[in-house]
Design a protein around this motif. Structure first.
Motif, short mmCIF file in Angstrom:
data_model
loop_
_atom_site.label_atom_id
_atom_site.label_comp_id
_atom_site.label_asym_id
_atom_site.label_seq_id
_atom_site.Cartn_x
_atom_site.Cartn_y
_atom_site.Cartn_z
N PRO A 10 -11.32 17.28 -13.19
CA PRO A 10 -10.47 18.26 -12.50
C PRO A 10 -10.21 17.81 -11.06
CG PRO A 10 -12.25 19.36 -13.67
CD PRO A 10 -12.55 17.89 -13.72
N PRO A 11 -8.96 17.82 -10.61
CA PRO A 11 -8.67 17.31 -9.26
C PRO A 11 -9.28 18.14 -8.14
CG PRO A 11 -6.73 18.32 -10.24
CD PRO A 11 -7.76 18.24 -11.32
N ILE A 12 -9.69 19.38 -8.43
CA ILE A 12 -10.25 20.23 -7.40
C ILE A 12 -11.55 19.66 -6.84
CG2 ILE A 12 -11.55 21.64 -9.03
CD1 ILE A 12 -9.74 22.88 -5.87
N VAL A 13 -12.28 18.85 -7.64
CA VAL A 13 -13.56 18.31 -7.17
C VAL A 13 -13.35 17.28 -6.07
CG1 VAL A 13 -14.63 18.73 -9.41
CG2 VAL A 13 -13.59 16.51 -8.95
N ALA A 14 -12.14 16.72 -5.96
CA ALA A 14 -11.88 15.68 -4.96
C ALA A 14 -11.19 16.20 -3.72
CB ALA A 14 -11.04 14.56 -5.58
N VAL A 15 -10.89 17.48 -3.66
CA VAL A 15 -10.11 18.01 -2.54
C VAL A 15 -10.86 17.88 -1.23
CG1 VAL A 15 -9.17 20.12 -1.54
CG2 VAL A 15 -8.69 19.56 -3.92
N VAL A 16 -12.11 18.34 -1.18
CA VAL A 16 -12.88 18.32 0.07
C VAL A 16 -13.13 16.89 0.54
CG1 VAL A 16 -15.06 18.95 1.16
CG2 VAL A 16 -13.92 20.56 -0.37
N PRO A 17 -13.60 15.95 -0.30
CA PRO A 17 -13.76 14.56 0.18
C PRO A 17 -12.46 13.94 0.69
CG PRO A 17 -14.91 14.87 -1.89
CD PRO A 17 -14.10 16.10 -1.68
N LEU A 18 -11.37 14.19 -0.02
CA LEU A 18 -10.10 13.63 0.42
C LEU A 18 -9.64 14.26 1.74
CD1 LEU A 18 -8.12 13.47 -2.95
CD2 LEU A 18 -9.03 11.55 -1.64
N LEU A 19 -9.86 15.54 1.91
CA LEU A 19 -9.48 16.20 3.15
C LEU A 19 -10.27 15.64 4.33
CD1 LEU A 19 -7.76 18.44 4.40
CD2 LEU A 19 -9.64 20.04 3.94
N ILE A 20 -11.56 15.42 4.13
CA ILE A 20 -12.39 14.84 5.20
C ILE A 20 -11.97 13.41 5.49
CG2 ILE A 20 -14.74 14.17 5.82
CD1 ILE A 20 -15.74 16.52 4.17
N LEU A 21 -11.68 12.64 4.44
CA LEU A 21 -11.26 11.24 4.63
C LEU A 21 -9.96 11.15 5.40
CD1 LEU A 21 -11.62 8.23 4.01
CD2 LEU A 21 -10.43 8.60 1.85
N LEU A 56 -4.70 11.11 9.17
CA LEU A 56 -3.54 11.24 8.29
C LEU A 56 -3.47 12.59 7.60
CD1 LEU A 56 -3.56 7.71 6.60
CD2 LEU A 56 -2.13 8.50 8.49
N ASN A 57 -4.28 13.52 8.06
CA ASN A 57 -4.25 14.85 7.45
C ASN A 57 -2.92 15.55 7.77
OD1 ASN A 57 -5.21 17.10 6.04
ND2 ASN A 57 -5.98 18.04 7.91
N ASN A 58 -2.39 16.26 6.79
CA ASN A 58 -1.16 17.01 6.96
C ASN A 58 0.03 16.09 7.25
OD1 ASN A 58 0.26 19.43 6.88
ND2 ASN A 58 0.07 19.77 9.07
N THR A 59 0.04 14.92 6.64
CA THR A 59 1.15 13.97 6.79
C THR A 59 1.58 13.47 5.41
OG1 THR A 59 -0.30 12.04 7.01
CG2 THR A 59 0.31 13.22 9.05
N LEU A 60 2.85 13.09 5.31
CA LEU A 60 3.35 12.54 4.05
C LEU A 60 2.72 11.17 3.75
CD1 LEU A 60 7.15 13.41 4.14
CD2 LEU A 60 5.37 14.43 2.70
N LEU A 61 2.42 10.42 4.81
CA LEU A 61 1.77 9.12 4.59
C LEU A 61 0.39 9.30 3.96
CD1 LEU A 61 1.72 6.07 4.94
CD2 LEU A 61 0.89 6.42 7.28
N GLY A 62 -0.36 10.27 4.46
CA GLY A 62 -1.67 10.53 3.87
C GLY A 62 -1.57 11.01 2.44
N LEU A 63 -0.59 11.87 2.17
CA LEU A 63 -0.42 12.36 0.80
C LEU A 63 0.00 11.23 -0.14
CD1 LEU A 63 -0.42 14.90 -1.00
CD2 LEU A 63 2.00 15.18 -0.45
N ALA A 64 0.89 10.36 0.33
CA ALA A 64 1.30 9.22 -0.49
C ALA A 64 0.12 8.30 -0.77
CB ALA A 64 2.43 8.45 0.20
N LEU A 65 -0.74 8.11 0.22
CA LEU A 65 -1.94 7.28 0.03
C LEU A 65 -2.86 7.89 -1.02
CD1 LEU A 65 -3.64 4.84 0.88
CD2 LEU A 65 -4.61 6.26 2.71
N VAL A 66 -3.04 9.21 -0.97
CA VAL A 66 -3.87 9.89 -1.96
C VAL A 66 -3.26 9.76 -3.35
CG1 VAL A 66 -4.70 12.15 -2.72
CG2 VAL A 66 -4.90 11.49 -0.32
N TYR A 67 -1.96 9.97 -3.46
CA TYR A 67 -1.30 9.82 -4.76
C TYR A 67 -1.46 8.40 -5.29
CZ TYR A 67 1.06 14.35 -4.35
OH TYR A 67 1.34 15.69 -4.28
N ALA A 68 -1.36 7.42 -4.40
CA ALA A 68 -1.50 6.04 -4.84
C ALA A 68 -2.88 5.78 -5.42
CB ALA A 68 -1.24 5.10 -3.66
N LEU A 69 -3.91 6.25 -4.74
CA LEU A 69 -5.27 6.01 -5.22
C LEU A 69 -5.57 6.79 -6.50
CD1 LEU A 69 -7.20 6.11 -1.81
CD2 LEU A 69 -6.46 4.11 -3.10
N VAL A 70 -5.03 7.99 -6.59
CA VAL A 70 -5.30 8.83 -7.76
C VAL A 70 -4.70 8.23 -9.02
CG1 VAL A 70 -4.75 11.06 -8.82
CG2 VAL A 70 -5.64 10.98 -6.49
#
Length: 272
Positions: free
Chosen positions: A114-125, A131-145
């Motif tokens: 479930p993706p919810i288990v990775a929300v807190v670690p990704l938010l801290i990272l 890169l929090n609250n940026t499209l670049l950070g979100l794109a990076l997360v999508y790429a890794l996922v």
């Protein structure tokens, strides 16, 4: 010798018509709902006697168009990064048996959680990286996922590539990086486009991670912005349908524009 006549296939035609109806009828009704008033959507009518084109104008005046552009940017950026990481990874697994027989399954296993288990670690990272609250950070997360998905899909295509081509490149003095860039990647181009479209659609439709990782209006994606339409006690389903129809357009446009690449990539290597 008489030419063989192509016989009509009623079964195939029927299946095609059913598939078109299943695809187009919901979209047609969604467009019809987008022209209804607040009272008409709950009345069960199929078409408004007085189309409310103002629903579309009101939606376009909101942040929905910006959110659609944000979703496209994050989806395409994440897809490109996923492919950039997946090509050498899948090539190493197939050609050099990196990680043995369990590496591919090990990479795929976290994607099934479930993706919810990775929300807190990704938010801290992302906060650590700024890169929090940026499209670049979100794109990076999508790429890794979605790297595991891209690796899993690419393995079959790489196995179908003739090994002799890579051996000839090595004889000519090409290193691993040069071989990947000049030999393997061009041969995989149709497959890369097809897999890139699949990964981009997964990114475009993602909601949970985007909800937690993008809080500002400037970085919100389309699923998040669309969910805000339901915040009212009596939501206007006509405007929600108009916003939903706008959000569907990029996906259908990509499917139509890249249809030849998508079909060719998914069928590459099926026949020798």
């Amino acid at each position: 010798m008489s030419e063989r006549r192509v016989r009509p296939r009623p079964v195939a035609g029927t299946v095609l018509l059913v598939a078109l109806a299943v695809t187009l009828v919901p979209l047609a009704y969604l467009f019809s709902v987008s022209l209804m008033g607040r009272d008409e959507t709950v009345a069960g009518v199929l078409w408004s006697a007085d189309p409310h084109w103002s629903n579309w104008a009101d939606v376009i005046a909101t942040d929905i168009p910006r959110a659609i552009l944000n979703s496209v940017a994050a989806a395409v950026g994440g897809s490109v990064l996923s492919l950039a990481l997946a090509v050498p990874g899948a090539w190493a697994i197939v050609r050099h048996h990196a990680g043995g027989r369990t590496l591919a399954a090990t990479l795929m296993s976290p994607w099934l959680l479930p993706p919810i288990v990775a929300v807190v670690p990704l938010l801290i990272l992302l906060r650590v990286l700024g890169l929090n609250n940026t499209l670049l950070g979100l794109a990076l997360v999508y790429a890794l996922v979605n790297v595991p998905v891209a690796v899993w899909l690419l393995e079959g295509f790489i196995r179908r590539l003739p090994v002799e081509i890579e051996e000839a490149a090595r004889i000519d003095g090409a290193g691993s990086v040069r071989m990947l860039w000049s030999v393997v990647a061009p041969l995989l181009l149709p497959s890369l486009v097809a897999i890139g479209i699949i990964v981009a659609i997964l990114n475009y439709n993602e909601f949970l991670l985007a909800t937690f990782l993008t809080q500002s209006v400037d970085s919100q994606t389309f699923p998040v912005a669309l969910s805000l339409f339901y915040g009212d006690r009596t939501p206007h389903f006509g405007k929600i349908a108009a916003a939903s129809f706008l959000g569907v357009v990029p996906v259908f446009a990509a499917a139509v524009f890249f249809q030849r690449w998508l079909v060719g990539g998914l069928t590459a290597g099926a026949v020798r």
